[in-house]
Design a protein around this motif. Structure first.
Motif, PDB file in Angstrom:
ATOM      1  N   LEU A   1      -0.843 -11.960  19.352  1.00 32.56           N
ATOM      2  CA  LEU A   1      -0.391 -11.372  17.767  1.00 32.56           C
ATOM      3  C   LEU A   1       0.633 -10.203  18.381  1.00 32.56           C
ATOM      4  N   THR A   2       0.565  -9.553  19.344  1.00 32.54           N
ATOM      5  CA  THR A   2       1.344  -8.498  19.732  1.00 32.54           C
ATOM      6  C   THR A   2       2.637  -9.002  20.282  1.00 32.54           C
ATOM      7  N   LEU A   3       2.398  -9.983  20.832  1.00 33.36           N
ATOM      8  CA  LEU A   3       3.767 -10.771  21.648  1.00 33.36           C
ATOM      9  C   LEU A   3       4.526 -11.441  20.543  1.00 33.36           C
ATOM     10  N   GLY A   4       3.734 -12.054  19.407  1.00 29.52           N
ATOM     11  CA  GLY A   4       4.380 -12.794  18.388  1.00 29.52           C
ATOM     12  C   GLY A   4       5.042 -11.715  17.221  1.00 29.52           C
ATOM     13  N   THR A   5       4.674 -10.538  17.301  1.00 29.37           N
ATOM     14  CA  THR A   5       5.054  -9.248  16.372  1.00 29.37           C
ATOM     15  C   THR A   5       6.388  -8.802  17.211  1.00 29.37           C
ATOM     16  N   LYS A   6       6.100  -8.539  18.602  1.00 32.30           N
ATOM     17  CA  LYS A   6       7.175  -8.070  19.151  1.00 32.30           C
ATOM     18  C   LYS A   6       8.484  -9.322  19.208  1.00 32.30           C
ATOM     19  N   SER A   7       8.367 -10.198  19.020  1.00 31.49           N
ATOM     20  CA  SER A   7       9.140 -11.446  19.102  1.00 31.49           C
ATOM     21  C   SER A   7      10.140 -11.201  17.931  1.00 31.49           C
ATOM     22  N   GLY A   8       9.700 -10.511  16.880  1.00 28.13           N
ATOM     23  CA  GLY A   8      10.415 -10.119  15.622  1.00 28.13           C
ATOM     24  C   GLY A   8      11.879  -9.296  15.988  1.00 28.13           C
ATOM     25  N   GLY A   9      11.768  -8.708  17.171  1.00 28.01           N
ATOM     26  CA  GLY A   9      13.230  -8.183  17.549  1.00 28.01           C
ATOM     27  C   GLY A   9      14.237  -9.204  17.667  1.00 28.01           C
ATOM     28  N   HIS A  10      13.985 -10.470  17.642  1.00 29.35           N
ATOM     29  CA  HIS A  10      15.044 -11.695  17.554  1.00 29.35           C
ATOM     30  C   HIS A  10      15.903 -11.385  16.401  1.00 29.35           C
ATOM     31  N   THR A  11      15.586 -10.467  15.370  1.00 23.49           N
ATOM     32  CA  THR A  11      16.000 -10.515  13.884  1.00 23.49           C
ATOM     33  C   THR A  11      17.313  -9.740  14.492  1.00 23.49           C
TER      34      THR A  11
ATOM     35  N   THR B   1      21.006  -6.087  10.408  1.00 23.41           N
ATOM     36  CA  THR B   1      19.586  -5.623   9.649  1.00 23.41           C
ATOM     37  C   THR B   1      18.482  -5.965  10.315  1.00 23.41           C
ATOM     38  N   PHE B   2      17.567  -5.189  10.461  1.00 18.57           N
ATOM     39  CA  PHE B   2      16.235  -5.227  11.178  1.00 18.57           C
ATOM     40  C   PHE B   2      15.391  -5.523   9.769  1.00 18.57           C
ATOM     41  N   ASP B   3      15.015  -6.615   9.596  1.00 20.21           N
ATOM     42  CA  ASP B   3      14.062  -7.333   8.683  1.00 20.21           C
ATOM     43  C   ASP B   3      13.394  -8.589   9.147  1.00 20.21           C
ATOM     44  N   ASN B   4      12.636  -9.361   8.077  1.00 20.75           N
ATOM     45  CA  ASN B   4      11.768 -10.224   8.734  1.00 20.75           C
ATOM     46  C   ASN B   4      12.425 -11.669   8.333  1.00 20.75           C
ATOM     47  N   THR B   5      13.815 -11.827   8.505  1.00 22.90           N
ATOM     48  CA  THR B   5      14.399 -13.120   8.336  1.00 22.90           C
ATOM     49  C   THR B   5      14.061 -13.686   9.423  1.00 22.90           C
ATOM     50  N   TYR B   6      13.994 -13.430  10.586  1.00 24.83           N
ATOM     51  CA  TYR B   6      13.471 -14.203  11.683  1.00 24.83           C
ATOM     52  C   TYR B   6      12.437 -14.841  11.568  1.00 24.83           C
ATOM     53  N   TYR B   7      11.275 -14.492  10.667  1.00 20.29           N
ATOM     54  CA  TYR B   7      10.077 -15.267  10.536  1.00 20.29           C
ATOM     55  C   TYR B   7      10.340 -16.346   9.279  1.00 20.29           C
ATOM     56  N   LYS B   8      11.299 -16.077   8.690  1.00 16.70           N
ATOM     57  CA  LYS B   8      11.600 -16.882   7.557  1.00 16.70           C
ATOM     58  C   LYS B   8      12.362 -18.332   8.297  1.00 16.70           C
ATOM     59  N   LEU B   9      13.295 -17.998   9.265  1.00 22.86           N
ATOM     60  CA  LEU B   9      13.918 -18.914   9.938  1.00 22.86           C
ATOM     61  C   LEU B   9      13.072 -19.652  10.885  1.00 22.86           C
ATOM     62  N   ILE B  10      11.828 -19.038  11.574  1.00 24.39           N
ATOM     63  CA  ILE B  10      11.150 -19.829  12.192  1.00 24.39           C
ATOM     64  C   ILE B  10      10.215 -20.972  11.412  1.00 24.39           C
ATOM     65  N   LEU B  11       9.936 -20.651  10.320  1.00 18.76           N
ATOM     66  CA  LEU B  11       9.496 -21.580   9.020  1.00 18.76           C
ATOM     67  C   LEU B  11      10.334 -22.754   8.971  1.00 18.76           C
TER      68      LEU B  11
ATOM     69  N   VAL C   1       3.448 -15.632  11.650  1.00 19.09           N
ATOM     70  CA  VAL C   1       4.668 -16.081  11.099  1.00 19.09           C
ATOM     71  C   VAL C   1       4.537 -15.968   9.646  1.00 19.09           C
ATOM     72  N   SER C   2       3.669 -16.701   9.051  1.00 22.70           N
ATOM     73  CA  SER C   2       3.694 -16.836   7.664  1.00 22.70           C
ATOM     74  C   SER C   2       3.735 -15.642   6.965  1.00 22.70           C
ATOM     75  N   LYS C   3       2.649 -14.707   7.342  1.00 25.20           N
ATOM     76  CA  LYS C   3       2.501 -13.383   6.711  1.00 25.20           C
ATOM     77  C   LYS C   3       3.965 -12.586   6.863  1.00 25.20           C
ATOM     78  N   PHE C   4       4.530 -12.544   7.933  1.00 25.66           N
ATOM     79  CA  PHE C   4       5.517 -11.525   8.267  1.00 25.66           C
ATOM     80  C   PHE C   4       6.756 -12.438   7.335  1.00 25.66           C
ATOM     81  N   ALA C   5       6.778 -13.647   7.268  1.00 26.51           N
ATOM     82  CA  ALA C   5       7.826 -14.129   6.398  1.00 26.51           C
ATOM     83  C   ALA C   5       7.951 -13.910   5.003  1.00 26.51           C
TER      84      ALA C   5
END
Length: 165
Positions: A27-37, A94-104, A126-130
């Motif tokens: 979960l930490t690694l999955g959260t850190k991946s959000g830097g790809h935004t 912009t630092f936001d949750n778009t990355y997680y929306k794109l994963i879905l 991913v769903s939570k963060f999206a």
């Protein structure tokens, strides 16, 4: 030092767990991946997903077809432009949750990003963060603080993720 090419998410996650031991969770690694935004990537970093994916298909089937087509236009098979590439997400400034929306939507550049859907725990994350930019932002801060506590053993913050400083 953790300095080798890792092609599959399963191998990558296993290697990261071995390297960092109990300090980091999936979960930490999955959260850190959000830097790809933020930022962009050269074609060479995801070319294997849009050209000659495997012996039976040219394009990674986990990519959304229209997204794969747009990547192929920017990064043709015979790409001679060394600096050709694309933003990691449309809101890359912009630092936001778009990355997680794109994963879905199956519209992410790296197979490791798409693979966050393969585990029930990371899929739920991913769903939570999206659906909540606030939840993502708070969790990202916590994961970065956790990463910053890893010291010793020659770790470094890389200027370029693919190259040792």
């Amino acid at each position: 030092m953790f300095n080798f090419s890792i092609n599959s998410y399963k191998t990558k996650l296993h290697a990261l767990k071995l390297y960092f031991g109990r300090l980091l969770t999936c979960l930490t690694l999955g959260t850190k991946s959000g830097g790809h935004t933020l930022g962009s990537s050269h074609c060479s970093s995801f070319n294997n997903r849009i050209h000659n994916f495997n012996s039976t298909t040219d394009i990674d089937p986990s990519l959304h077809p229209s997204f794969a087509a747009s990547l192929r236009r920017v990064c043709p098979a015979k790409n001679n432009a060394k600096k050709a590439g694309v933003a990691m997400d449309p809101s890359s400034s912009t630092f936001d949750n778009t990355y997680y929306k794109l994963i879905l939507q199956q519209k992410v550049l790296f197979s490791s990003d798409n693979a966050l859907l393969n585990s029930p725990k990371t899929r739920s994350l991913v769903s939570k963060f999206a659906s909540s930019n606030d939840a993502f932002s708070k969790a990202f801060v916590k994961s970065m603080i956790k990463m910053s506590s890893i010291t010793g053993g020659g770790q470094e913050i890389r200027k370029n993720c693919r190259v040792v400083n």
